[in-house]
Design an enzyme around this catalytic site. Structure first.
Site, PDB file in Angstrom:
ATOM      1  N   HIS A 124     -46.700 -79.832 -30.152  1.00 13.19           N
ATOM      2  CA  HIS A 124     -46.385 -78.371 -29.701  1.00 13.19           C
ATOM      3  C   HIS A 124     -44.999 -78.171 -29.966  1.00 13.19           C
ATOM      4  O   HIS A 124     -44.727 -77.191 -30.481  1.00 13.19           O
ATOM      5  CB  HIS A 124     -46.829 -78.495 -28.335  1.00 13.19           C
ATOM      6  CG  HIS A 124     -47.927 -78.670 -28.069  1.00 13.19           C
ATOM      7  ND1 HIS A 124     -48.533 -79.492 -26.942  1.00 13.19           N
ATOM      8  CD2 HIS A 124     -49.334 -78.164 -28.531  1.00 13.19           C
ATOM      9  CE1 HIS A 124     -49.827 -79.392 -26.800  1.00 13.19           C
ATOM     10  NE2 HIS A 124     -50.308 -78.587 -27.909  1.00 13.19           N
ATOM     11  N   LYS A 184     -62.009 -77.515 -21.082  1.00  9.75           N
ATOM     12  CA  LYS A 184     -61.332 -78.725 -21.190  1.00  9.75           C
ATOM     13  C   LYS A 184     -60.962 -78.979 -19.616  1.00  9.75           C
ATOM     14  O   LYS A 184     -60.510 -78.024 -18.877  1.00  9.75           O
ATOM     15  CB  LYS A 184     -60.107 -78.859 -22.042  1.00  9.75           C
ATOM     16  CG  LYS A 184     -60.097 -78.526 -23.493  1.00  9.75           C
ATOM     17  CD  LYS A 184     -58.917 -78.676 -24.179  1.00  9.75           C
ATOM     18  CE  LYS A 184     -59.081 -78.583 -25.720  1.00  9.75           C
ATOM     19  NZ  LYS A 184     -57.592 -78.227 -26.173  1.00  9.75           N
ATOM     20  N   ARG A 210     -53.348 -79.502 -37.672  1.00  6.90           N
ATOM     21  CA  ARG A 210     -53.146 -80.784 -38.012  1.00  6.90           C
ATOM     22  C   ARG A 210     -53.811 -81.284 -39.051  1.00  6.90           C
ATOM     23  O   ARG A 210     -53.643 -82.267 -39.792  1.00  6.90           O
ATOM     24  CB  ARG A 210     -53.307 -81.922 -36.807  1.00  6.90           C
ATOM     25  CG  ARG A 210     -51.972 -81.470 -35.728  1.00  6.90           C
ATOM     26  CD  ARG A 210     -52.215 -82.223 -34.606  1.00  6.90           C
ATOM     27  NE  ARG A 210     -53.571 -81.403 -34.085  1.00  6.90           N
ATOM     28  CZ  ARG A 210     -54.118 -81.640 -32.794  1.00  6.90           C
ATOM     29  NH1 ARG A 210     -53.817 -82.328 -31.938  1.00  6.90           N
ATOM     30  NH2 ARG A 210     -55.280 -81.052 -32.555  1.00  6.90           N
ATOM     31  N   SER A 266     -52.650 -83.692 -27.174  1.00  2.00           N
ATOM     32  CA  SER A 266     -52.729 -83.701 -25.549  1.00  2.00           C
ATOM     33  C   SER A 266     -53.918 -84.825 -25.159  1.00  2.00           C
ATOM     34  O   SER A 266     -53.571 -85.516 -24.146  1.00  2.00           O
ATOM     35  CB  SER A 266     -52.719 -82.310 -25.370  1.00  2.00           C
ATOM     36  OG  SER A 266     -51.863 -81.619 -25.306  1.00  2.00           O
TER      37      SER A 266
END
Ligand code: PNS
Length: 171
Positions: free
Chosen positions: A25, A49, A102, A139
């Site tokens: 991040h 989430k 990514r 994360s």
């Protein structure tokens, strides 16, 4: 198209759950801060989430991590939980959302959101490629390693590593 002309595309928003903020991040925030005059890093609740940290903690950790990393420029850290993300962007005059990509998995996850956000408010999404060193950091992996008592310091900024380490020792 007409809306875009009235929006300041020198202001961008980097949204995310940031639960917790990772080195990936921070890498995206640093790159985006060098591209735009003003950057809003916005902690958004993702209902899809299960959260590890309250939003207030994520906000503080982001502020500390950005300061600790010495990221230059006009970087505002905020949270948003009252509606569409594009409403926040429009409120602050941002015409761009910045996301880190990514892998192809991220492209598949981000593309529908980018199209919907453009449809909702003529806000464009810009994808940045992080340093390959951070390409595998997420994360959710950090949450898992932290929950199992592992060392997360290679994957997160120092303020986050200290916070998670202290939390682990106190619980
Ligand atoms: O870090 P994450 O969890 O991948 O971030 C996803 C997030 C929070 C940026 C995304 O879920 C989001 O934009 N939520 C805001 C709600 C919204 O505006 N939804 C409609 C368009 S996608």
């Amino acid at each position: 198209m007409a809306r875009l002309e009235h929006m300041n595309n020198r202001i961008a928003v980097v949204p995310g759950s940031f639960d917790p903020p990772t080195l990936g991040h921070l890498d995206v925030i640093r790159r985006a801060a060098s591209l735009y005059d003003q950057l809003h890093v916005v902690v958004v609740h993702n209902p899809g989430k299960e959260a590890m940290l309250p939003i207030a903690h994520r906000l503080t950790l982001l502020q500390e991590s950005i300061a600790d990393a010495g990221i230059p420029g006009d970087v505002v850290v905020a949270s948003w939980s009252v509606g569409l993300l594009v409403d926040y962007a429009t409120d602050v005059g941002a015409g761009v959302l910045v996301k880190g990509i990514r892998s192809q998995v991220d492209v598949a996850y981000e593309t529908p959101m980018a199209i919907v956000n453009r449809h909702l408010a003529h806000v464009e999404t810009v994808f940045l490629l992080p340093d390959p060193a951070h390409a595998l950091v997420s994360s959710s992996l950090v949450r898992q390693v932290a929950a199992l008592g592992g060392d997360v310091s290679p994957f997160v900024p120092s303020p986050v590593a200290r916070f998670l380490d202290t939390g682990a020792r106190e619980s």
